[in-house]
Motif scaffolding. Structure first.
Motif, PDB file in Angstrom:
ATOM      1  N   LEU A   1      29.144  47.828  29.440  1.00 23.29           N
ATOM      2  CA  LEU A   1      30.786  47.484  29.312  1.00 23.29           C
ATOM      3  C   LEU A   1      31.058  47.460  27.991  1.00 23.29           C
ATOM      4  O   LEU A   1      30.326  46.493  27.347  1.00 23.29           O
ATOM      5  CB  LEU A   1      31.056  46.505  30.307  1.00 23.29           C
ATOM      6  CG  LEU A   1      32.591  46.366  30.549  1.00 23.29           C
ATOM      7  CD1 LEU A   1      33.373  47.494  31.264  1.00 23.29           C
ATOM      8  CD2 LEU A   1      32.915  45.089  31.069  1.00 23.29           C
ATOM      9  N   GLY A   2      32.175  47.710  27.374  1.00 22.71           N
ATOM     10  CA  GLY A   2      32.625  47.663  26.055  1.00 22.71           C
ATOM     11  C   GLY A   2      32.899  45.958  25.854  1.00 22.71           C
ATOM     12  O   GLY A   2      33.153  45.389  26.768  1.00 22.71           O
ATOM     13  N   ARG A   3      32.385  45.525  24.588  1.00 20.55           N
ATOM     14  CA  ARG A   3      32.547  44.251  24.562  1.00 20.55           C
ATOM     15  C   ARG A   3      34.004  43.574  24.753  1.00 20.55           C
ATOM     16  O   ARG A   3      34.053  42.485  25.173  1.00 20.55           O
ATOM     17  CB  ARG A   3      32.132  44.035  22.756  1.00 20.55           C
ATOM     18  CG  ARG A   3      32.089  42.331  22.413  1.00 20.55           C
ATOM     19  CD  ARG A   3      31.749  42.330  21.086  1.00 20.55           C
ATOM     20  NE  ARG A   3      30.292  43.266  20.771  1.00 20.55           N
ATOM     21  CZ  ARG A   3      29.964  43.099  19.530  1.00 20.55           C
ATOM     22  NH1 ARG A   3      30.380  42.744  18.339  1.00 20.55           N
ATOM     23  NH2 ARG A   3      28.973  43.968  19.418  1.00 20.55           N
TER      24      ARG A   3
ATOM     25  N   GLU B   1      36.319  44.368  26.643  1.00 21.68           N
ATOM     26  CA  GLU B   1      36.632  44.426  28.277  1.00 21.68           C
ATOM     27  C   GLU B   1      35.840  43.479  28.827  1.00 21.68           C
ATOM     28  O   GLU B   1      36.163  42.650  29.717  1.00 21.68           O
ATOM     29  CB  GLU B   1      36.445  45.701  28.754  1.00 21.68           C
ATOM     30  CG  GLU B   1      36.709  45.701  30.380  1.00 21.68           C
ATOM     31  CD  GLU B   1      37.993  45.490  30.773  1.00 21.68           C
ATOM     32  OE1 GLU B   1      38.197  45.072  31.888  1.00 21.68           O
ATOM     33  OE2 GLU B   1      39.089  45.258  29.919  1.00 21.68           O
ATOM     34  N   ALA B   2      34.720  43.093  28.512  1.00 24.47           N
ATOM     35  CA  ALA B   2      33.597  42.258  28.768  1.00 24.47           C
ATOM     36  C   ALA B   2      34.061  40.875  28.458  1.00 24.47           C
ATOM     37  O   ALA B   2      34.047  40.079  29.173  1.00 24.47           O
ATOM     38  CB  ALA B   2      32.129  42.379  28.131  1.00 24.47           C
TER      39      ALA B   2
ATOM     40  N   THR C   1      25.241  45.711  30.978  1.00 18.11           N
ATOM     41  CA  THR C   1      25.746  46.882  31.937  1.00 18.11           C
ATOM     42  C   THR C   1      26.215  48.088  31.316  1.00 18.11           C
ATOM     43  O   THR C   1      26.426  49.187  31.617  1.00 18.11           O
ATOM     44  CB  THR C   1      26.538  46.471  33.050  1.00 18.11           C
ATOM     45  OG1 THR C   1      28.049  46.205  32.512  1.00 18.11           O
ATOM     46  CG2 THR C   1      26.004  45.429  33.981  1.00 18.11           C
TER      47      THR C   1
ATOM     48  N   LEU D   1      27.858  41.577  31.459  1.00 22.68           N
ATOM     49  CA  LEU D   1      28.747  42.641  31.538  1.00 22.68           C
ATOM     50  C   LEU D   1      28.298  43.592  30.407  1.00 22.68           C
ATOM     51  O   LEU D   1      28.250  44.704  30.413  1.00 22.68           O
ATOM     52  CB  LEU D   1      30.153  42.403  31.409  1.00 22.68           C
ATOM     53  CG  LEU D   1      30.809  41.709  32.548  1.00 22.68           C
ATOM     54  CD1 LEU D   1      32.293  41.175  32.116  1.00 22.68           C
ATOM     55  CD2 LEU D   1      30.820  42.737  33.659  1.00 22.68           C
TER      56      LEU D   1
ATOM     57  N   ARG E   1      37.164  40.134  30.942  1.00 21.64           N
ATOM     58  CA  ARG E   1      36.725  39.464  32.236  1.00 21.64           C
ATOM     59  C   ARG E   1      36.009  38.074  32.400  1.00 21.64           C
ATOM     60  O   ARG E   1      36.387  37.582  33.088  1.00 21.64           O
ATOM     61  CB  ARG E   1      35.825  40.789  32.715  1.00 21.64           C
ATOM     62  CG  ARG E   1      36.322  42.108  33.111  1.00 21.64           C
ATOM     63  CD  ARG E   1      35.609  42.975  33.601  1.00 21.64           C
ATOM     64  NE  ARG E   1      35.989  44.376  33.634  1.00 21.64           N
ATOM     65  CZ  ARG E   1      35.362  45.472  34.222  1.00 21.64           C
ATOM     66  NH1 ARG E   1      34.183  45.005  35.070  1.00 21.64           N
ATOM     67  NH2 ARG E   1      35.783  46.640  34.265  1.00 21.64           N
TER      68      ARG E   1
END
Length: 273
Positions: free
Chosen positions: A106-108, A110-111, A104, A101, A114
């Protein structure tokens, strides 16, 4: 040979050197037994345009797309579970899972959120802050699967997910995958001859895949040596996660299927698999 699905999410016709034809319905679990390896699974994911035959994923005819468009679509919809040897020793389990993630963009935070969600689904959240060396073989398998599923693909392909596990560990892993299939609409295709896996799947397909022989080298006239550009290694994954690298450095390169491959610089029993 395969029982056709009315509305297959994955469809292959005359695919590969042995003209394999199969259809996998959405939400189905299919076991491919026989001479079926990781290379075949990667080709079946849409990663390798060099394989002959027709291939459809979610109704999209991948065999008609240009290579770049084919890789983008396949990467977004289909994941091939990595071998446990591709987990990075200097990162924690959570960081290993979140890394696709991060790559791609995506911020750390939020990654990580998830990644924790998938680790919890695969019963591996208890070891989120552990290093790979601290994991049992069963935990390594579940972490590798979490890293494949963190991008929320529609189809998961895995080679021998129960290899080397005890009977209780195999049952645990298969039960977790069955639950993920039911709750998240995940379609699973596994290549395995394990009787437990075959019995667990909704359907079994025997696949014969011929070995592709390398062509004989053709002698060419001597030419002046050309200067080749060598791509510099991209930032070390440990640095991307905000801490210094522990252990061997790694290079991150583009895999043939449009994903990132993490390969150690050096030697080791698991590297190069």
């Amino acid at each position: 040979m395969s029982i056709p699905s009315d509305n297959p999410i994955l469809l292959a016709r005359d695919f590969g050197p042995d003209a394999v034809s199969l259809a996998v319905g959405e939400g189905e679990i299919v076991a491919l037994s026989g001479a079926c390896d990781e290379a075949f699974l990667r080709a079946l994911s849409g990663a390798d345009p060099a394989w002959p035959g027709g291939l459809w994923l979610k109704g999209e005819p991948l065999h008609t797309l240009r290579p770049a468009a084919r890789l983008r679509f396949a990467h977004a919809q289909c994941a091939v579970a990595p071998r446990v040897g591709k987990l990075l020793a200097e990162l924690t389990v959570l960081e290993n899972t979140a890394l696709p993630l991060i790559l791609t963009g995506l911020g750390r935070q939020e990654a990580r959120r998830r990644a924790l969600r998938w680790l919890e689904r695969l019963d591996a959240v208890h070891c989120a802050e552990w290093r790979v060396a601290e994991l049992t073989p069963s935990e390594m398998r579940r972490v590798a699967l979490a890293r494949a599923l963190v991008l929320d693909p529609a189809v998961l392909l895995a080679e021998d997910p129960t290899e080397g596990l005890s009977a209780p560990e195999r049952f645990h892993l298969l039960r977790i995958l069955r639950a993920a299939c039911g709750t998240h609409g995940l379609t699973i295709v596994v290549a395995s001859d394990d009787p437990d896996v075959i019995g667990w799947a909704d359907r079994r397909i025997t696949v014969k895949v011929a070995a592709v022989e390398a062509a004989e080298p053709v002698a060419e006239p001597a030419a002046e040596p050309a200067v080749q550009a060598v791509a510099a290694p991209i930032t070390d994954p440990a640095t991307m996660m905000g801490h210094q690298s522990r252990g061997l450095p790694h290079r991150i390169g583009r895999h043939a299927r449009g994903e990132h491959r993490f390969s150690s610089v050096g030697s080791g029993s698991e590297r190069g698999r």
